[in-house]
Design an enzyme around this catalytic site. Sequence first.
Site, PDB file in Angstrom:
ATOM      1  N   THR A  19       0.833  -1.204   0.000  1.00  0.00           N
ATOM      2  CA  THR A  19       0.000   0.000   0.000  1.00  0.00           C
ATOM      3  C   THR A  19       0.867   1.253   0.000  1.00  0.00           C
ATOM      4  O   THR A  19       0.375   2.335  -0.302  1.00  0.00           O
ATOM      5  CB  THR A  19      -0.906   0.019   1.245  1.00  0.00           C
ATOM      6  OG1 THR A  19      -0.098  -0.371   2.366  1.00  0.00           O
ATOM      7  CG2 THR A  19      -2.069  -0.917   1.101  1.00  0.00           C
ATOM      8  N   ASP A  20       2.159   1.101   0.331  1.00  0.00           N
ATOM      9  CA  ASP A  20       3.005   2.300   0.502  1.00  0.00           C
ATOM     10  C   ASP A  20       3.136   3.100  -0.798  1.00  0.00           C
ATOM     11  O   ASP A  20       2.962   4.313  -0.793  1.00  0.00           O
ATOM     12  CB  ASP A  20       4.385   1.929   1.087  1.00  0.00           C
ATOM     13  CG  ASP A  20       5.139   0.868   0.283  1.00  0.00           C
ATOM     14  OD1 ASP A  20       4.535   0.260  -0.624  1.00  0.00           O
ATOM     15  OD2 ASP A  20       6.327   0.659   0.566  1.00  0.00           O
ATOM     16  N   GLY A  65      14.104 -10.071   6.435  1.00  0.00           N
ATOM     17  CA  GLY A  65      12.881  -9.292   6.274  1.00  0.00           C
ATOM     18  C   GLY A  65      12.490  -8.509   7.512  1.00  0.00           C
ATOM     19  O   GLY A  65      11.390  -7.970   7.591  1.00  0.00           O
ATOM     20  N   LEU A  66      13.379  -8.421   8.504  1.00  0.00           N
ATOM     21  CA  LEU A  66      13.064  -7.640   9.709  1.00  0.00           C
ATOM     22  C   LEU A  66      13.751  -6.278   9.660  1.00  0.00           C
ATOM     23  O   LEU A  66      13.791  -5.544  10.627  1.00  0.00           O
ATOM     24  CB  LEU A  66      13.462  -8.405  10.977  1.00  0.00           C
ATOM     25  CG  LEU A  66      12.809  -9.787  11.102  1.00  0.00           C
ATOM     26  CD1 LEU A  66      13.150 -10.431  12.437  1.00  0.00           C
ATOM     27  CD2 LEU A  66      11.301  -9.677  10.966  1.00  0.00           C
ATOM     28  N   SER A  67      14.315  -5.965   8.501  1.00  0.00           N
ATOM     29  CA  SER A  67      14.896  -4.654   8.213  1.00  0.00           C
ATOM     30  C   SER A  67      16.100  -4.297   9.086  1.00  0.00           C
ATOM     31  O   SER A  67      16.159  -3.245   9.718  1.00  0.00           O
ATOM     32  CB  SER A  67      13.826  -3.565   8.305  1.00  0.00           C
ATOM     33  OG  SER A  67      14.147  -2.589   7.357  1.00  0.00           O
ATOM     34  N   SER A  68      17.067  -5.195   9.075  1.00  0.00           N
ATOM     35  CA  SER A  68      18.341  -4.867   9.717  1.00  0.00           C
ATOM     36  C   SER A  68      18.961  -3.654   9.032  1.00  0.00           C
ATOM     37  O   SER A  68      19.615  -2.833   9.678  1.00  0.00           O
ATOM     38  CB  SER A  68      19.293  -6.062   9.665  1.00  0.00           C
ATOM     39  OG  SER A  68      19.676  -6.361   8.340  1.00  0.00           O
ATOM     40  N   SER A  69      18.735  -3.509   7.730  1.00  0.00           N
ATOM     41  CA  SER A  69      19.359  -2.388   7.011  1.00  0.00           C
ATOM     42  C   SER A  69      18.842  -1.048   7.533  1.00  0.00           C
ATOM     43  O   SER A  69      19.626  -0.134   7.790  1.00  0.00           O
ATOM     44  CB  SER A  69      19.124  -2.522   5.501  1.00  0.00           C
ATOM     45  OG  SER A  69      17.761  -2.542   5.188  1.00  0.00           O
ATOM     46  N   ASP A  92      10.139   1.214   6.760  1.00  0.00           N
ATOM     47  CA  ASP A  92      11.125   0.603   7.658  1.00  0.00           C
ATOM     48  C   ASP A  92      11.872   1.649   8.472  1.00  0.00           C
ATOM     49  O   ASP A  92      11.997   1.553   9.690  1.00  0.00           O
ATOM     50  CB  ASP A  92      12.148  -0.209   6.857  1.00  0.00           C
ATOM     51  CG  ASP A  92      11.500  -1.258   5.981  1.00  0.00           C
ATOM     52  OD1 ASP A  92      10.273  -1.440   6.092  1.00  0.00           O
ATOM     53  OD2 ASP A  92      12.223  -1.891   5.199  1.00  0.00           O
ATOM     54  N   TYR A 129       7.569  -8.140  -8.392  1.00  0.00           N
ATOM     55  CA  TYR A 129       7.368  -6.845  -7.738  1.00  0.00           C
ATOM     56  C   TYR A 129       7.074  -5.777  -8.793  1.00  0.00           C
ATOM     57  O   TYR A 129       6.120  -5.021  -8.681  1.00  0.00           O
ATOM     58  CB  TYR A 129       8.606  -6.463  -6.912  1.00  0.00           C
ATOM     59  CG  TYR A 129       8.472  -5.158  -6.157  1.00  0.00           C
ATOM     60  CD1 TYR A 129       7.839  -5.124  -4.915  1.00  0.00           C
ATOM     61  CD2 TYR A 129       8.957  -3.968  -6.682  1.00  0.00           C
ATOM     62  CE1 TYR A 129       7.702  -3.930  -4.218  1.00  0.00           C
ATOM     63  CE2 TYR A 129       8.831  -2.774  -6.004  1.00  0.00           C
ATOM     64  CZ  TYR A 129       8.205  -2.753  -4.772  1.00  0.00           C
ATOM     65  OH  TYR A 129       8.069  -1.564  -4.094  1.00  0.00           O
TER      66      TYR A 129
END
Length: 384
Positions: A35-36, A123-127, A171, A220
């Site tokens: 949705t973003d 997928g937990l957004s370490s970046s 994120d 995507y």
Amino acid sequence: MQNVEQLKELHRKRFGAKPLVFAAPGRVNLIGEHTDYAEGFVMPAAIDFSTLAAITPRSDGRIVFWAENFAEERSFELSALPSSRKGDWSDYPLGVIQMLAAEGYAIPALSLSLWGDVPLGSGLSSSASVEVATATAVTSLMRVAIAGPALARLCQRAENEFVGANCGIMDQFVSANGAADHALLLDCRDLSYRLAPIPSNVALVIANTMVKHSIAGGEYGTRRAEVELACKILARHRPEIRFLRDATVEDLERWSHEIPEAARKRARHIITENTRTLEAAAALERHDLGQLGRLMHEAHRSYSQDFEASCSEADRMVELAEGLPGLIGARLTGGGFGGCTINLVEQEVAQEFRTRLASLYQAETGIRPEIYICHASDGARSLA
Ligand code: ADP
Ligand code: MG
């Protein structure tokens, strides 16, 4: 969490000065998928896995990074910082520094030690946690205050423009602005947000399917093109529809005969997901966990059947979770085609839930999943 005192000590030994330490968390999205970029709503929570950043000034005109996770040092001449990526972990902190410099800030020479317990690439957004921890530490050293939303934007630009990864704002935003025991409802149109309480007896159980189907990258782009096509067709009739955020299910039904089937289904996911995300925030605000669980169930079905971004392993992980005691709601989270599911689970049975889900999933798929029990946590902060 990693030991702050240990990080301080290793930074002091390596760089000869006692550092200030900052932390920024990873995140999980509870609801609001794809949705973003339709300028819609997302509702992530910051989690209790984070990256720590220890920082001290230097007097030799250099920027030096140490990554404890990689046991590697990178050193740069401040007057000749690389303007393009190297393709390793140093791109993330360097990208943040380059964006600060591009905004006109005078960057001081500094030593920065990073140490994270956010699983990398899961997928937990370490970046984002590395970027936001770096930005918080560096701006603090510079004695510059940048508000959370602007700091998030700067970190997103570091990832988009320097690292070269095409991520949205979610994120970095929740890593900078999240709050303990709360989810964050973010309006991706104007970055306004509000916090919705998650009861303290609810655990965020993140189950990694350990699969990432190779179609993910290409799909995507296809999904985005389909979403944009549907939006363009609707806008011919209602020019005020700039993004699917502005459209309703009635618009879609009224002009459905003009829209190819795939685009229609993708659009239906986006439009209904925006509504569900707003309803999910309202459900949390009135402590209606039953309704939240139903919305997550619906969201998964929509993601799987209309957006067609799930896979058999993720569908199975959700179905198995829905058969276990203590589950409030489960769905596939993240970009799709594998990755993690998010499960809201009653805290007192969370350990048992994890054990049972792991063994059921492994028995059926032959894959041993990684399952993390998390809680909604504060965004970026100083640990002094
Ligand atoms: P995700 O954000 O989903 O965890 P990404 O591929 O976007 O996965 O980012 C992972 C990359 O971020 C790692 O390969 C590494 O380059 C960088 N990174 C993450 N955590 C750390 C850390 N603690 N120290 C240094 N670099 C890190
Ligand atoms: Mg990332």
